[in-house]
Write a protein that holds these residues in place. Structure first.
Motif, PDB file in Angstrom:
ATOM      1  N   LEU A  14     -68.584  60.662 -16.419  1.00  0.00           N
ATOM      2  CA  LEU A  14     -68.713  60.053 -15.372  1.00  0.00           C
ATOM      3  C   LEU A  14     -67.482  59.014 -15.357  1.00  0.00           C
ATOM      4  N   GLY A  15     -66.895  59.064 -14.069  1.00  0.00           N
ATOM      5  CA  GLY A  15     -66.046  58.385 -13.793  1.00  0.00           C
ATOM      6  C   GLY A  15     -65.754  57.068 -13.259  1.00  0.00           C
ATOM      7  N   CYS A  16     -64.975  56.029 -13.553  1.00  0.00           N
ATOM      8  CA  CYS A  16     -65.360  55.182 -12.677  1.00  0.00           C
ATOM      9  C   CYS A  16     -63.603  53.702 -12.606  1.00  0.00           C
ATOM     10  N   GLY A  17     -63.247  54.415 -10.636  1.00  0.00           N
ATOM     11  CA  GLY A  17     -61.842  54.026 -10.565  1.00  0.00           C
ATOM     12  C   GLY A  17     -61.195  54.012  -9.142  1.00  0.00           C
ATOM     13  N   MET A  18     -60.270  54.156  -8.732  1.00  0.00           N
ATOM     14  CA  MET A  18     -60.057  54.572  -7.809  1.00  0.00           C
ATOM     15  C   MET A  18     -60.213  55.865  -6.877  1.00  0.00           C
ATOM     16  N   ALA A  19     -60.471  56.380  -5.674  1.00  0.00           N
ATOM     17  CA  ALA A  19     -60.742  57.004  -4.514  1.00  0.00           C
ATOM     18  C   ALA A  19     -60.013  56.272  -3.461  1.00  0.00           C
ATOM     19  N   ALA A  20     -58.776  57.782  -3.249  1.00  0.00           N
ATOM     20  CA  ALA A  20     -57.627  57.733  -2.036  1.00  0.00           C
ATOM     21  C   ALA A  20     -57.898  58.565  -1.763  1.00  0.00           C
ATOM     22  N   VAL A  21     -56.563  57.936   0.129  1.00  0.00           N
ATOM     23  CA  VAL A  21     -55.989  58.940   0.800  1.00  0.00           C
ATOM     24  C   VAL A  21     -55.053  59.398   0.190  1.00  0.00           C
ATOM     25  N   ASP A  22     -54.221  60.322   0.782  1.00  0.00           N
ATOM     26  CA  ASP A  22     -52.572  60.435   0.678  1.00  0.00           C
ATOM     27  C   ASP A  22     -52.673  61.017   1.402  1.00  0.00           C
ATOM     28  N   PHE A  23     -51.493  60.162   2.183  1.00  0.00           N
ATOM     29  CA  PHE A  23     -50.285  60.992   3.342  1.00  0.00           C
ATOM     30  C   PHE A  23     -48.746  61.311   2.725  1.00  0.00           C
ATOM     31  N   LEU A  24     -49.022  62.438   2.485  1.00  0.00           N
ATOM     32  CA  LEU A  24     -47.597  62.741   1.849  1.00  0.00           C
ATOM     33  C   LEU A  24     -46.705  63.301   2.721  1.00  0.00           C
ATOM     34  N   VAL A  25     -45.349  63.914   2.386  1.00  0.00           N
ATOM     35  CA  VAL A  25     -43.894  63.898   2.499  1.00  0.00           C
ATOM     36  C   VAL A  25     -42.984  64.055   2.116  1.00  0.00           C
ATOM     37  N   ALA A  26     -43.102  65.412   2.590  1.00  0.00           N
ATOM     38  CA  ALA A  26     -41.631  66.041   1.707  1.00  0.00           C
ATOM     39  C   ALA A  26     -40.109  65.624   2.486  1.00  0.00           C
ATOM     40  N   VAL A  27     -39.408  65.154   1.919  1.00  0.00           N
ATOM     41  CA  VAL A  27     -37.851  65.188   2.308  1.00  0.00           C
ATOM     42  C   VAL A  27     -37.176  65.098   2.214  1.00  0.00           C
ATOM     43  N   ASP A  28     -35.642  66.294   2.991  1.00  0.00           N
ATOM     44  CA  ASP A  28     -33.855  66.092   1.578  1.00  0.00           C
ATOM     45  C   ASP A  28     -34.263  65.484   0.371  1.00  0.00           C
ATOM     46  N   SER A  29     -33.579  63.738   1.284  1.00  0.00           N
ATOM     47  CA  SER A  29     -33.147  63.245   0.068  1.00  0.00           C
ATOM     48  C   SER A  29     -33.886  61.755   0.798  1.00  0.00           C
ATOM     49  N   PHE A  30     -34.197  60.868   0.215  1.00  0.00           N
ATOM     50  CA  PHE A  30     -34.856  59.601   0.022  1.00  0.00           C
ATOM     51  C   PHE A  30     -33.630  58.800   1.155  1.00  0.00           C
ATOM     52  N   PRO A  31     -34.610  58.100   2.319  1.00  0.00           N
ATOM     53  CA  PRO A  31     -33.428  57.689   3.122  1.00  0.00           C
ATOM     54  C   PRO A  31     -33.016  56.413   2.449  1.00  0.00           C
ATOM     55  N   LYS A  32     -31.786  55.895   3.783  1.00  0.00           N
ATOM     56  CA  LYS A  32     -31.542  54.855   3.430  1.00  0.00           C
ATOM     57  C   LYS A  32     -31.799  54.025   4.134  1.00  0.00           C
ATOM     58  N   PRO A  33     -31.247  51.772   3.887  1.00  0.00           N
ATOM     59  CA  PRO A  33     -32.104  51.371   4.961  1.00  0.00           C
ATOM     60  C   PRO A  33     -31.657  51.395   6.248  1.00  0.00           C
ATOM     61  N   ASP A  34     -32.678  51.428   7.625  1.00  0.00           N
ATOM     62  CA  ASP A  34     -32.788  52.199   8.761  1.00  0.00           C
ATOM     63  C   ASP A  34     -32.214  53.511   9.192  1.00  0.00           C
ATOM     64  N   ASP A  35     -32.346  54.716   7.858  1.00  0.00           N
ATOM     65  CA  ASP A  35     -32.087  55.627   8.525  1.00  0.00           C
ATOM     66  C   ASP A  35     -33.533  56.252   9.798  1.00  0.00           C
TER      67      ASP A  35
END
Length: 418
Positions: free
Chosen positions: A54-75
């Motif tokens: 029995l488990g008790c805890g978080m169940a969620a939906v993940d919206f996942l995106v892969a990118v070549d590199s993490f964006p800079k602000p305003d990119d």
């Protein structure tokens, strides 16, 4: 003087006879595995009734995106791939346990929105019992945005908790009683909010009264986590938790402190990402041996690790008196597990790797794996999951050939015993 030895992934309790040679792997009563020395015949029986957790805890939906590199602000950048799949610590760990052959139940809360419906459907497809899930009328379900940086192999999570949170009144006494019937283990994840922790404590206290072992995933130091830890039988924690919770400067010292603070805990494991894991297992043996400084022992053991091995491995000290300066002494042994070295071309996403590790630990506990094999097995399961985007897409089933060497006797290793 302290000694330690290398444990291979295949280290069962063995009985050996000569001519004709037969090796029998002593597993729980629902399993039996034998192999003749010719290595041409292998028998394995799988339990007809999977063990329930029995488990008790978080169940969620993940919206996942892969990118070549993490964006800079305003990119503005374009993603290279996108997936929507189930997430949440407890949800991921129990999905992993289900694919490994256990029969998990989950206590959690979702909204009556499209995301909540998707969460329930995905659990049911994987064999996770949702009978004790709470569906909130008019609420919204927990979800996360996950950005995976393909260059650095890191991920960034933005988490939005569901509303309303689960409260103790959401679970009736009769439902709680039914949820705990025939349960081998109860697991609690480490990201519960305060109101949800109150609900978890109700479940934990009832499980404790029934003498059901409790596994706690301790992720961060927060209010009421101590109350849950005081009921724990086993603790698995994140890299930053032991030092934050105990105030001790090193992980080995902190693990000694954890066992001293929590006298009912049989072992504590800290997961260390690509550096593997560390475990301190308590021993009830009344030893008269000399004390070993746990930090010095850790340093010696670390030097003995085979750094050329790409597979997950584990080494263990002897049972001894482990001393942490200024903290105290505990009788037990220290184990170090290495992580699989995944080729960069195969490493996709580490999201949920810790949850997969815990799901495998649940399986290992239910099947009475020795600790050395448990750590290696859990690391292997977690490593396999990192080869796909998201926490669940890459989770292996028990039939995965990459797990077979950890579940049956490897003829090469057996040959050295005969």
């Amino acid at each position: 003087m302290t000694s330690f030895q290398l444990q291979s992934p295949n280290c069962p309790s063995l009985s050996v006879r000569s001519s004709p040679s037969t090796v029998q792997y002593r597993m729980p009563q629902t399993y039996k595995l034998t192999c003749n020395s010719s290595f041409t015949r292998l028998k394995m029986s799988i339990p007809s009734t999977p063990q329930t957790v029995l488990g008790c805890g978080m169940a969620a939906v993940d919206f996942l995106v892969a990118v070549d590199s993490f964006p800079k602000p305003d990119d503005k950048i374009r993603s290279t791939s996108f997936q929507v799949q189930g997430g949440g610590n407890a949800g991921n760990a129990l999905t992993c346990a289900a694919r490994l052959g256990l029969s998990p139940r989950i206590i959690s809360k979702v909204g009556d929105d499209s995301q909540g419906k998707a969460i329930l459907e995905e659990f049911e497809a994987d064999g996770v019992d949702t009978s004790f899930m709470v569906v909130s009328k008019g609420g919204h379900s927990t979800f996360s945005y996950v950005v995976v940086d393909s260059q650095t192999k890191t991920r960034t999570c933005i988490y939005t908790p569901g509303y309303p949170p689960m409260i103790p009144e959401d679970l009736s006494k009769s439902n709680l009683s039914s949820a705990l019937d025939d349960v081998r283990l109860v697991y609690f994840d480490g990201v519960l909010q305060e109101a949800e922790l109150l609900s978890a404590l109700v479940v934990a206290r009832e499980a404790h009264q029934r003498n059901i072992p409790i596994v706690v995933d301790a992720e961060s130091k927060r209010e009421r986590v101590d109350d849950l830890l005081n009921l724990a039988t086993y603790v698995v924690c994140s890299a930053r938790f032991p030092q934050a919770w105990t105030g001790n400067p090193s992980v080995p010292d902190a693990l000694v402190s954890v066992l001293l603070k929590l006298p009912n805990v049989k072992f504590v494991i800290v997961t260390l990402g690509e550096d593997g894991c560390m475990m301190l297992e308590r021993s009830e043996a009344d030893l008269q041996s000399e004390e070993s400084d746990v930090k010095e022992l850790f340093k010696k053991m670390k030097k003995s690790i085979d750094t050329d091995s790409t597979s997950a491995t584990c080494i263990s000290s002897d049972i001894t008196q482990l001393h942490a300066k200024g903290i105290g002494t505990v009788s037990g042994r220290l184990l170090l597990g290495t992580a699989e070295k995944i080729p960069p071309s195969e490493l996709v996403d580490t999201t949920g790797a810790g949850d997969a590790f815990i799901g495998a630990v649940l399986y290992a506990l239910c099947t009475n794996m020795p600790p050395e094999r448990m750590l290696t097995f859990a690391s292997q399961v977690a490593g396999i999951g990192c080869r796909a985007l998201g926490a669940r897409a890459g989770l292996p089933h028990i039939t995965d050939p990459r797990l077979r060497p950890l579940l049956v006797n490897d003829p090469q290793n057996m040959a050295t015993l005969l």
